[in-house]
Design an enzyme around this catalytic site. Structure first.
Site, PDB file in Angstrom:
ATOM      1  N   GLY B   9       0.850  -1.190   0.000  1.00  0.00           N
ATOM      2  CA  GLY B   9       0.000   0.000   0.000  1.00  0.00           C
ATOM      3  C   GLY B   9       0.877   1.228   0.000  1.00  0.00           C
ATOM      4  O   GLY B   9       2.097   1.129   0.177  1.00  0.00           O
ATOM      5  N   GLY B  10       0.280   2.382  -0.176  1.00  0.00           N
ATOM      6  CA  GLY B  10       1.020   3.632  -0.157  1.00  0.00           C
ATOM      7  C   GLY B  10       1.383   4.038   1.264  1.00  0.00           C
ATOM      8  O   GLY B  10       1.054   3.348   2.235  1.00  0.00           O
ATOM      9  N   ARG B  12       1.099   5.662   4.754  1.00  0.00           N
ATOM     10  CA  ARG B  12      -0.065   5.899   5.627  1.00  0.00           C
ATOM     11  C   ARG B  12      -1.373   5.382   5.036  1.00  0.00           C
ATOM     12  O   ARG B  12      -2.415   6.033   5.139  1.00  0.00           O
ATOM     13  CB  ARG B  12      -0.217   7.398   5.956  1.00  0.00           C
ATOM     14  CG  ARG B  12       1.008   8.016   6.564  1.00  0.00           C
ATOM     15  CD  ARG B  12       1.221   7.498   7.985  1.00  0.00           C
ATOM     16  NE  ARG B  12       2.572   7.800   8.435  1.00  0.00           N
ATOM     17  CZ  ARG B  12       2.874   8.674   9.402  1.00  0.00           C
ATOM     18  NH1 ARG B  12       1.913   9.293  10.040  1.00  0.00           N
ATOM     19  NH2 ARG B  12       4.120   8.885   9.750  1.00  0.00           N
ATOM     20  N   GLY B  14      -2.536   2.450   5.967  1.00  0.00           N
ATOM     21  CA  GLY B  14      -3.107   1.531   6.939  1.00  0.00           C
ATOM     22  C   GLY B  14      -2.593   0.099   6.771  1.00  0.00           C
ATOM     23  O   GLY B  14      -3.100  -0.819   7.413  1.00  0.00           O
ATOM     24  N   ALA B  34      11.536  -5.568  12.662  1.00  0.00           N
ATOM     25  CA  ALA B  34      11.598  -4.228  12.067  1.00  0.00           C
ATOM     26  C   ALA B  34      12.891  -4.081  11.283  1.00  0.00           C
ATOM     27  O   ALA B  34      13.965  -4.434  11.774  1.00  0.00           O
ATOM     28  CB  ALA B  34      11.543  -3.169  13.170  1.00  0.00           C
ATOM     29  N   ALA B  35      12.792  -3.551  10.069  1.00  0.00           N
ATOM     30  CA  ALA B  35      13.995  -3.321   9.262  1.00  0.00           C
ATOM     31  C   ALA B  35      14.768  -2.096   9.752  1.00  0.00           C
ATOM     32  O   ALA B  35      15.853  -1.814   9.274  1.00  0.00           O
ATOM     33  CB  ALA B  35      13.617  -3.160   7.795  1.00  0.00           C
ATOM     34  N   ALA B  36      14.201  -1.397  10.728  1.00  0.00           N
ATOM     35  CA  ALA B  36      14.812  -0.136  11.180  1.00  0.00           C
ATOM     36  C   ALA B  36      16.177  -0.354  11.800  1.00  0.00           C
ATOM     37  O   ALA B  36      16.473  -1.390  12.376  1.00  0.00           O
ATOM     38  CB  ALA B  36      13.902   0.539  12.197  1.00  0.00           C
ATOM     39  N   HIS B  50       6.367   2.820  19.515  1.00  0.00           N
ATOM     40  CA  HIS B  50       5.684   1.826  18.700  1.00  0.00           C
ATOM     41  C   HIS B  50       5.491   0.516  19.466  1.00  0.00           C
ATOM     42  O   HIS B  50       4.446  -0.116  19.367  1.00  0.00           O
ATOM     43  CB  HIS B  50       6.482   1.546  17.407  1.00  0.00           C
ATOM     44  CG  HIS B  50       6.237   2.556  16.342  1.00  0.00           C
ATOM     45  ND1 HIS B  50       7.249   3.228  15.698  1.00  0.00           N
ATOM     46  CD2 HIS B  50       5.077   3.030  15.800  1.00  0.00           C
ATOM     47  CE1 HIS B  50       6.727   4.064  14.808  1.00  0.00           C
ATOM     48  NE2 HIS B  50       5.422   3.966  14.857  1.00  0.00           N
ATOM     49  N   VAL B  53       2.547   0.714  21.743  1.00  0.00           N
ATOM     50  CA  VAL B  53       1.274   0.637  21.028  1.00  0.00           C
ATOM     51  C   VAL B  53       0.920  -0.806  20.709  1.00  0.00           C
ATOM     52  O   VAL B  53      -0.244  -1.208  20.769  1.00  0.00           O
ATOM     53  CB  VAL B  53       1.349   1.471  19.726  1.00  0.00           C
ATOM     54  CG1 VAL B  53       0.177   1.146  18.799  1.00  0.00           C
ATOM     55  CG2 VAL B  53       1.401   2.953  20.036  1.00  0.00           C
TER      56      VAL B  53
END
Lengths: 172, 172, 172
Positions: B9-10, B12, B14, B34-36, B50, B53
């Protein structure tokens, strides 16, 4: 009967035409609520040309910022078309000096208003998040806001559509 | 039971929220891969936010490059969410000094690994190829790699989804 | 039997591969109509490589501008694949010195021709309007033209498809 329809798509995807056709299937007079700001003679001429294309059933209201107030006051219409969320967001971005909290508060107020209206509303927005990450900071902020706004508005809508090459795809 | 779900998806749109909801429908502890890269205090704070959340069922592993090794070693989880392919590709692009062959080899190794895992894996990626052709050479290379990687990963997935305005569309 | 199939998608979305597979399901020799301009040795080598990939059933015709004439003269083929509309539009933009009326006239002639052909035609185009608004004026003009052309060509097609991550979604 109340009904909220969220319509998104890329530039020149046919989303506004689809929204207009859907609205024209409703009986009664129709309100075209434009986020545009009438700033100069060229813009005034373009708006005049667009009005002529829409025909006699449509009334047009230009409102750059107070979309919630305009929708709440839209009495006696068979349907309202709001075109478009992304132009409104860019107006809000300027007006609120890039304050994301204030802008998303306005989006949430719009979402809450949509659930309380008693006539059909067609909301047009743009997909702006499927290209490469913009180098410009303000462009990145704008596409994040637009993506978030699209999610929140589609969430409260009864129907959501993605238009590509003039063809509507039902999202919800 | 093994099951590979590719979600694109683009910005933001979702897509991560949808992936998270799907993963949370699986029983057992969950791994967020996470790739971060944790490079500074600001990034560390964002990752911490994050994590909060996502809640107590989730463990988080940050891994900028060795995604195949991380997935292969993910034992005892009810599901894994890898977020996201495009960030991993940008790490690979830097690490391999823009060598497309090495980068696509890594993508093919990931695709092969996905078909052998014995737990559900949710793979999140970004659509970056539906804007205007970027003027920047590296941006063009990146969007070509991302498009190719998305094709190869969706090809081995059991399900593929496109998320727009928070609404999932089944691709396969 | 006449049949017009319009296929769109982002960069490296798999749209050309899907178009090629669909065309190869038609009996008889196949024509690959490329909008590319053979300008130098590097381009000639790339076109040669693409021809080899398509295999012996395909003949290739490079035609930067006169697509309508090329299609009208395509006799004796089992199917034609035109790849791609957006490259043709960028050739037209240069050739007609940005005159939108002349460019959209050419699009309308193509649309009219498509409805009269007696063999299946597969038309590939690009989604270029789902990123942030480009800062460059010519890029904005191009994406408006591409969006409008996609609408007009999909409107006369018997089928329209959106390809994402290698997966075709039926639009119409």
């Amino acid at each position: 009967m109340a009904r909220t329809v969220f319509i998104t798509g890329g530039a020149r995807s046919g989303k506004s035409t689809f929204a207009q056709q859907q609205a024209e299937a409703c009986p009664g007079p129709l309100l075209y609520l434009a986020a545009a700001r009438v700033e100069d003679a060229e813009m005034a001429a373009r708006i005049q040309a667009h009005r002529a294309v829409r025909g006699a059933r449509w009334q047009t209201l230009e409102e750059p910022l107070e979309i919630v107030r305009a929708l709440s006051g839209a009495c006696g219409y068979g349907a309202v078309l709001f075109d478009c969320v992304t132009l409104w967001l860019s107006n809000l971005l300027f007006h609120h000096q890039e304050d994301q909290t204030l802008i998303l508060n306005a989006v949430d107020q719009l979402a809450a208003t949509l659930t309380q209206l008693e006539i059909p509303v067609f909301i047009v927005s743009n997909e702006v998040g499927s290209g490469i990450v913009p180098e410009n900071r303000l462009a990145r902020l704008f596409r994040d806001l637009a993506g978030t706004a699209n999610q929140r508005l589609a969430a409260v809508a009864d129907e959501a559509w993605l238009v590509a090459a003039g063809c509507p795809l039902r999202l919800k």
